[in-house]
Motif scaffolding. Structure first.
Motif, PDB file in Angstrom:
ATOM      1  N   MET A 163      -9.939   1.985  -1.899  1.00 25.52           N
ATOM      2  CA  MET A 163      -8.595   2.244  -1.385  1.00 25.52           C
ATOM      3  C   MET A 163      -8.106   3.638  -1.683  1.00 25.52           C
ATOM      4  N   MET A 198     -11.146  -2.441   3.503  1.00 29.08           N
ATOM      5  CA  MET A 198     -11.656  -2.379   2.126  1.00 29.08           C
ATOM      6  C   MET A 198     -13.176  -2.331   2.067  1.00 29.08           C
ATOM      7  N   GLY A 217      -2.597  -7.769  -9.949  1.00 27.74           N
ATOM      8  CA  GLY A 217      -1.554  -7.900  -8.931  1.00 27.74           C
ATOM      9  C   GLY A 217      -1.517  -9.308  -8.389  1.00 27.74           C
ATOM     10  N   SER A 236      -9.420  -7.284  -6.259  1.00 30.19           N
ATOM     11  CA  SER A 236      -8.760  -7.296  -7.548  1.00 30.19           C
ATOM     12  C   SER A 236      -8.866  -5.954  -8.274  1.00 30.19           C
ATOM     13  N   TYR A 276       2.529  -6.215   0.942  1.00 32.10           N
ATOM     14  CA  TYR A 276       2.742  -6.405  -0.497  1.00 32.10           C
ATOM     15  C   TYR A 276       4.238  -6.359  -0.830  1.00 32.10           C
ATOM     16  N   ALA A 315      -4.761  -2.797 -10.761  1.00 32.60           N
ATOM     17  CA  ALA A 315      -5.732  -3.867 -10.547  1.00 32.60           C
ATOM     18  C   ALA A 315      -5.068  -5.246 -10.651  1.00 32.60           C
ATOM     19  N   GLY A 340      -3.297 -10.561  -6.299  1.00 30.47           N
ATOM     20  CA  GLY A 340      -4.676 -11.051  -6.204  1.00 30.47           C
ATOM     21  C   GLY A 340      -5.078 -11.872  -7.422  1.00 30.47           C
ATOM     22  N   THR A 389      -7.067   4.392  -4.601  1.00 29.27           N
ATOM     23  CA  THR A 389      -6.139   4.339  -5.745  1.00 29.27           C
ATOM     24  C   THR A 389      -6.777   4.960  -6.987  1.00 29.27           C
ATOM     25  N   SER A 405       1.103  -2.661  -8.921  1.00 32.83           N
ATOM     26  CA  SER A 405       0.117  -2.422  -7.850  1.00 32.83           C
ATOM     27  C   SER A 405       0.755  -1.605  -6.734  1.00 32.83           C
TER      28      SER A 405
HETATM   29  N1  PHE Z   1      -5.624  -5.200  -7.030  1.00 36.51           N
HETATM   30  C1  PHE Z   1      -4.399  -5.653  -6.495  1.00 36.51           C
HETATM   31  C2  PHE Z   1      -4.263  -7.153  -6.679  1.00 36.51           C
HETATM   32  O1  PHE Z   1      -5.103  -7.803  -7.234  1.00 36.51           O
HETATM   33  C3  PHE Z   1      -4.235  -5.329  -5.053  1.00 36.51           C
HETATM   34  C4  PHE Z   1      -4.467  -3.916  -4.716  1.00 36.51           C
HETATM   35  C5  PHE Z   1      -5.476  -3.587  -3.843  1.00 36.51           C
HETATM   36  C6  PHE Z   1      -3.719  -2.918  -5.299  1.00 36.51           C
HETATM   37  C7  PHE Z   1      -5.738  -2.281  -3.555  1.00 36.51           C
HETATM   38  C8  PHE Z   1      -3.980  -1.604  -5.011  1.00 36.51           C
HETATM   39  C9  PHE Z   1      -4.995  -1.281  -4.146  1.00 36.51           C
HETATM   40  O2  PHE Z   1      -3.306  -7.736  -6.250  1.00 36.51           O
END
Ligand code: PHE
Length: 445
Positions: free
Chosen positions: A230, A386, A24, A225, A102, A22, A26, A232, A318
């Motif tokens: 996704m 998303m 990252g 965030s 990323y 989470a 973002g 994950t 992330s």
């Molecule tokens: N949550 C991560 C961020 O804030 C981005 C991310 C999105 C990571 C989706 C994994 C899956 O940067």
């Protein structure tokens, strides 16, 4: 298929890995700016409300799908209903696309860490950044290193790789960001940044339309965030022990994520304002604005190293979660070894990322729908994949799998009592899908 599925070695390890996913880029380059420009405190209130009402229920839904099926995101959805495998596939695709940009940025972060280790300061940050990211070789070397590090962690497995690294990186990130925030808040003139961050500028809010806009930016930020929609959390949840408390984790993850987002705001904005600079969102903020701040600040070089190392920790924890979504599918479904799955997926990601990197230079003129490759990919994931993934996840859990099945999973067969059952059900079935649909429509207007 008799292979025993890997597991987290402790709940703390899972929590660090999920919060690592989470937390990252973002949190660091989007949150402070978006909050500042969308009414400060008003944004924060919306953000927290949306977290409680939508974020936590969807987190619970995703983790329970993972834990109930003990499968990767595509097969987990397929097990719930064979015709719904495509929901997992959207997450899989989105993870792949997010990874491809990323990692490019992860590579830039590595370059900046090394630059500050080797030199005292960056003199003309804008020229430095533009020269670097538009070149065709150096960023790709750093990209390669970042992808290789991510692959190495994932190859080591769930408890030995992802969990072990997250248990070190996330707590360190927390300590570093606190040090930087304190340092920023002590600068003369820091209060202007704090004001920008927290105090709403009512002159910018004219009527209900602006309130709606703030609401929608908060909703989008919560989704990105928390890594929702996704796969994950399905993937990470699939390595959870049957006795793990899903609800408790679904509260702790957003609490940690939000704390770090707010600390990032306090670390960045007061310093930017103290030197009379303008904050911006995205790469410009950390790669062009902050180096000017570091150049002027006492112990600037030390703070810069600390800062870029923490951004690296945030980015790589992330990235491993995204690579794991992709790898887990090949491990479960195609029965390949973890090493082959992680290496093969990373290679495919590297090839995509190669083009993303070049879109800042020689491929800059290559545009689809008026966007270069980087812009195309970020738009595709943020605005399309998303929200669609999140929406379909609510439908899958709320109507196809059914709330009773989800509640049974989160109670660990009666081990835990679940509060707010009706609230969670109403959110997943009605409120969250309706609101996601709303952002989806609005973001095109
Ligand atoms: N949550 C991560 C961020 O804030 C981005 C991310 C999105 C990571 C989706 C994994 C899956 O940067």
């Amino acid at each position: 298929m008799a292979k025993k599925r890997e597991q987290w070695s402790s709940n703390f390890g899972f929590l660090m890995a999920a919060a690592g996913s989470a937390v990252g880029l973002g949190n660091i380059w989007k949150f402070p700016y978006v909050a500042g420009h969308n009414g400060g405190a008003i944004f924060l209130i919306f953000y927290i409300l949306i977290l409680l009402v939508i974020g936590i229920p969807i987190l619970i839904a995703e983790m329970s799908v993972g834990r109930a099926t003990h499968l990767n995101s595509i097969d987990a959805c397929k097990k719930i209903s064979p015709r719904w495998a495509f929901v997992g596939a959207i997450g899989f695709l989105a993870s792949f696309v997010i990874m491809s940009y990323y990692c490019v940025i992860g590579g830039w972060v590595l370059k900046y860490i090394v630059t500050y280790i080797l030199t005292d300061k960056i003199n003309d940050p804008t020229a430095f950044f533009n020269n670097f990211c538009s070149s065709s070789i150096e960023p790709i070397v750093w990209l390669f290193i970042f992808v290789a590090l991510t692959a190495l962690i994932v190859m080591n497995g769930i408890s030995n790789g992802i969990e072990r690294i997250s248990k070190i990186f996330l707590p360190l990130l927390f300590v570093f960001i606190i040090i930087i925030a304190i340092n920023s808040l002590l600068l003369p003139g820091a209060s202007k940044g704090v004001k920008f961050f927290f105090v709403p500028d009512f002159s910018e809010i004219n009527g209900i339309g602006d309130i709606g806009k703030i609401f929608l930016s908060a909703l989008g930020q919560v989704f990105f965030s928390l890594s929702l929609g996704m796969g994950t959390l399905i993937t990470y949840g699939s390595y959870l022990d049957k006795n793990a408390n899903i609800t408790k984790n679904a509260v702790s993850i957003p609490v940690l994520d939000t704390m770090i987002a707010i600390l990032a705001g306090l670390a960045i904005l007061p310093a930017v304002f103290a030197y009379n600079l303008e904050p911006g969102a995205g790469p410009g903020l950390i790669f062009q604005v902050l180096p000017t701040v570091f150049a002027n600040m006492r112990f600037g070089r030390f703070i810069a190293i600390l800062f870029f190392v923490l951004v690296f920790f945030a980015a790589i924890t992330s990235a491993i979660s995204l690579l794991e979504v992709v790898s887990a599918y090949f491990i479960d479904h195609k029965n390949v070894s973890r090493n082959t799955a992680a290496l093969g997926s990373s290679l495919a990601i590297f090839i995509m990322a190669f083009f993303v990197s070049l879109s800042f230079g020689v491929l800059g003129g290559f545009k689809v729908l008026g966007m270069n490759i980087f812009e195309l990919f970020t738009t595709l994931t943020d605005k399309i994949l998303m929200p669609i993934g999140g929406f379909l996840m609510c439908i899958l859990v709320g109507y196809i799998w059914g709330i009773p099945n989800m509640l049974k999973e989160i109670s660990s067969n009666g081990l835990y009592k679940t509060k707010f059952k009706t609230g969670i059900s109403v959110t997943i079935r009605y409120i969250a899908p309706a609101l996601i649909l709303l952002i989806f429509v609005f973001s095109f207007m």
